[in-house]
Design a protein around this motif. Structure first.
Motif, PDB file in Angstrom:
ATOM      1  N   GLY A  65      46.578  -8.081  61.481  1.00 13.83           N
ATOM      2  CA  GLY A  65      45.442  -7.283  61.918  1.00 13.83           C
ATOM      3  C   GLY A  65      44.905  -7.828  63.218  1.00 13.83           C
ATOM      4  N   GLU A  66      44.052  -7.046  63.855  1.00 17.84           N
ATOM      5  CA  GLU A  66      43.438  -7.475  65.105  1.00 17.84           C
ATOM      6  C   GLU A  66      42.449  -8.609  64.859  1.00 17.84           C
ATOM      7  OE1 GLU A  66      42.841  -3.551  67.741  1.00 17.84           O
ATOM      8  OE2 GLU A  66      42.182  -3.334  65.665  1.00 17.84           O
ATOM      9  N   SER A  69      39.440  -8.892  61.984  1.00 17.83           N
ATOM     10  CA  SER A  69      39.740  -8.087  60.797  1.00 17.83           C
ATOM     11  C   SER A  69      39.481  -8.837  59.495  1.00 17.83           C
ATOM     12  CB  SER A  69      41.202  -7.615  60.837  1.00 17.83           C
ATOM     13  OG  SER A  69      42.085  -8.714  60.856  1.00 17.83           O
ATOM     14  N   LYS A  71      41.214 -11.883  58.630  1.00 19.66           N
ATOM     15  CA  LYS A  71      42.384 -12.641  58.189  1.00 19.66           C
ATOM     16  C   LYS A  71      42.065 -14.129  58.013  1.00 19.66           C
ATOM     17  CE  LYS A  71      44.850 -11.847  61.840  1.00 19.66           C
ATOM     18  NZ  LYS A  71      43.765 -11.373  62.711  1.00 19.66           N
ATOM     19  N   HIS A 237      48.723 -11.799  64.285  1.00 25.22           N
ATOM     20  CA  HIS A 237      48.596 -10.454  64.847  1.00 25.22           C
ATOM     21  C   HIS A 237      49.928  -9.996  65.417  1.00 25.22           C
ATOM     22  CE1 HIS A 237      48.148 -13.159  68.311  1.00 25.22           C
ATOM     23  NE2 HIS A 237      48.690 -12.175  69.008  1.00 25.22           N
ATOM     24  N   MET A 252      45.158  -5.802  57.374  1.00 22.62           N
ATOM     25  CA  MET A 252      43.707  -5.840  57.170  1.00 22.62           C
ATOM     26  C   MET A 252      42.980  -5.155  58.320  1.00 22.62           C
ATOM     27  SD  MET A 252      42.633  -9.522  55.508  1.00 22.62           S
ATOM     28  CE  MET A 252      40.945  -8.924  55.229  1.00 22.62           C
ATOM     29  N   TYR A 253      41.893  -4.492  57.947  1.00 25.14           N
ATOM     30  CA  TYR A 253      41.014  -3.913  58.960  1.00 25.14           C
ATOM     31  C   TYR A 253      39.579  -3.991  58.452  1.00 25.14           C
ATOM     32  CZ  TYR A 253      39.103  -0.945  62.594  1.00 25.14           C
ATOM     33  OH  TYR A 253      38.377  -0.483  63.664  1.00 25.14           O
ATOM     34  N   SER A 254      38.707  -4.549  59.271  1.00 25.40           N
ATOM     35  CA  SER A 254      37.279  -4.639  58.954  1.00 25.40           C
ATOM     36  C   SER A 254      37.035  -5.233  57.564  1.00 25.40           C
ATOM     37  CB  SER A 254      36.632  -3.243  59.054  1.00 25.40           C
ATOM     38  OG  SER A 254      35.216  -3.347  59.000  1.00 25.40           O
ATOM     39  N   TYR A 274      46.297   3.020  61.150  1.00 23.97           N
ATOM     40  CA  TYR A 274      46.092   1.724  61.808  1.00 23.97           C
ATOM     41  C   TYR A 274      47.414   0.961  61.904  1.00 23.97           C
ATOM     42  CZ  TYR A 274      44.209  -2.935  62.733  1.00 23.97           C
ATOM     43  OH  TYR A 274      43.945  -4.178  63.275  1.00 23.97           O
ATOM     44  N   PRO A 300      38.026  -3.254  67.978  1.00 26.74           N
ATOM     45  CA  PRO A 300      37.710  -3.592  66.588  1.00 26.74           C
ATOM     46  C   PRO A 300      36.233  -3.507  66.231  1.00 26.74           C
ATOM     47  CG  PRO A 300      39.310  -5.138  67.478  1.00 26.74           C
ATOM     48  CD  PRO A 300      38.858  -4.279  68.624  1.00 26.74           C
ATOM     49  N   THR A 303      33.597   0.264  64.364  1.00 23.84           N
ATOM     50  CA  THR A 303      33.875   0.480  62.948  1.00 23.84           C
ATOM     51  C   THR A 303      32.714   1.186  62.266  1.00 23.84           C
ATOM     52  OG1 THR A 303      32.931  -1.657  62.305  1.00 23.84           O
ATOM     53  CG2 THR A 303      35.284  -1.602  62.826  1.00 23.84           C
ATOM     54  N   PHE A 312      37.951   2.637  59.735  1.00 23.13           N
ATOM     55  CA  PHE A 312      38.809   2.896  60.889  1.00 23.13           C
ATOM     56  C   PHE A 312      38.583   4.288  61.480  1.00 23.13           C
ATOM     57  CE2 PHE A 312      43.110   4.016  62.648  1.00 23.13           C
ATOM     58  CZ  PHE A 312      43.084   3.126  63.712  1.00 23.13           C
TER      59      PHE A 312
END
Length: 353
Positions: A65-66, A69, A71, A237, A252-254, A274, A300, A303, A312
């Motif tokens: 993920g960015e 996110s 991680k 990433h 993963m996102y947010s 995504y 990112p 959101t 997203f």
């Protein structure tokens, strides 16, 4: 970010599928992990939001993920390295039957380094600049394995040799600033492997390294898993790293996992917008000259709180009305091992003309 008015810090009431869940009891089992940062005068930020994750012994699990996110925060929370001031952690992190989140600090320190180890993102800031690398490695061996000073030094030299650092006895006397970036990263790996941990967490292990050194580091990690059955969690990433090393990939996102699948199905048929955006933004050597990259719109920080729908959606090219309102649930597709959190996924490629 999380809207402070969105209610108590709990996960969705709908039971979600668990990424990486296997029939045998997993070595690491994370359930409903939620991490919230709060400071006076500012809205609380929920960096990790109800993450469920299983890691089996001998497997390599990728979390991608960015930046932002969630991680690294997930791994730091699992290791008990976030501290307590201004941080609220909920859920459970079960390692071989013991909940790390509720373990006394003294017991947790005994587990860290011996049973669980972590390769941190930046070796220059993670290594102590005023101590030789030999002192930093031998300290682990003396504390966790009870070796004498001479035994620890000999073992430290063996570890440096095993990660590809030649003239290891001399290198034990070096300070971190006297080593190249690749050698510092190898020292970090040697420290992580010192006690032969059962679980290794590698947070961006190839950051700032050139392609050749990165390939050597990844091959070292691959051999580690194959030879010792160590479970490896790779946080990155870089989708190229994931494609060459991981068995299972979680996107993963947010703060939430939005797609999870074995490596091949994920790369062959990504379904979350995504995930497809991440893959489309990677430069390809076989692309014609002059073909522009396809970045994900926005950043990112653009959101939406999960309580209001899909986080997203402000950046998504497939947004529909159903994306707003009830938060989407992570649930299986045609393959039980392919999980998706999306109400309007990308069509499967086999149906595309």
């Amino acid at each position: 970010m999380t809207d402070p008015s969105a209610g108590p810090l709990t996960t969705t009431s709908v039971r979600e599928a668990v990424p990486g869940q296997v029939r045998a009891e997993p070595l690491l089992k994370i359930r409903d992990l939620t991490v919230t940062f709060a400071s006076r005068g500012r809205a609380a930020v929920r960096a990790v939001d109800g993450v469920n994750l299983d890691v089996a012994a001998g497997s390599t699990v990728g979390i991608v993920g960015e930046s932002g996110s969630g991680k690294s925060v997930t791994s730091l929370a699992a290791m008990g390295l976030l501290g307590r001031r201004g941080v609220e952690i909920r859920g459970s992190v079960d390692f071989d039957g013991s909940d790390l989140l509720h373990m006394p600090e003294q017991e947790l320190r005994a587990v860290r380094g011996r049973e669980i180890a972590m390769i941190f993102q930046d070796p220059m800031s993670s290594l102590n600049p005023v101590l030789t690398v030999g002192r930093q490695i031998t300290e682990i061996l003396v504390r966790h394995r009870g070796l004498s000073g001479r035994q620890a030094r000999d073992r430290a030299a063996e570890l440096l040799q095993s990660v590809g650092i030649g003239d290891s006895l001399r290198r034990l006397k070096s300070f971190p600033h006297q080593l190249s970036g690749g050698m510092r990263q190898r020292v970090m790996i040697a420290m992580a492997l010192a006690c032969e941990p059962r679980l290794l967490i590698a947070d961006e292990p190839t950051t700032a390294l050139d392609v050749t050194i990165s390939a050597q580091i990844l091959e070292l990690l691959r051999r580690l898993v194959a030879d010792t059955q160590t479970a490896l969690v790779l946080i990155t990433h870089d989708l190229g790293v994931v494609a060459g090393l991981c068995d299972t990939v979680h996107v993963m996102y947010s703060g939430r996992i939005v797609e999870s699948a074995p490596r091949r199905p994920l790369f062959a048929d990504p379904r979350h917008p995504y995930t497809t955006g991440l893959l489309a933004s990677v430069p390809r050597l076989d692309a014609p000259r002059g073909v522009p990259l396809l970045p994900i719109p926005g950043s990112p920080s653009d959101t939406l709180p999960w309580a209001r729908g899909c986080a997203f959606s402000p950046r998504c090219t497939r947004q529909v009305d159903a994306c707003l309102g009830a938060p989407p649930v992570l649930e299986p597709l045609a393959l039980p091992s392919h999980l998706l959190r999306c109400v309007n996924p990308v069509p499967p490629r086999k149906h595309l003309g």
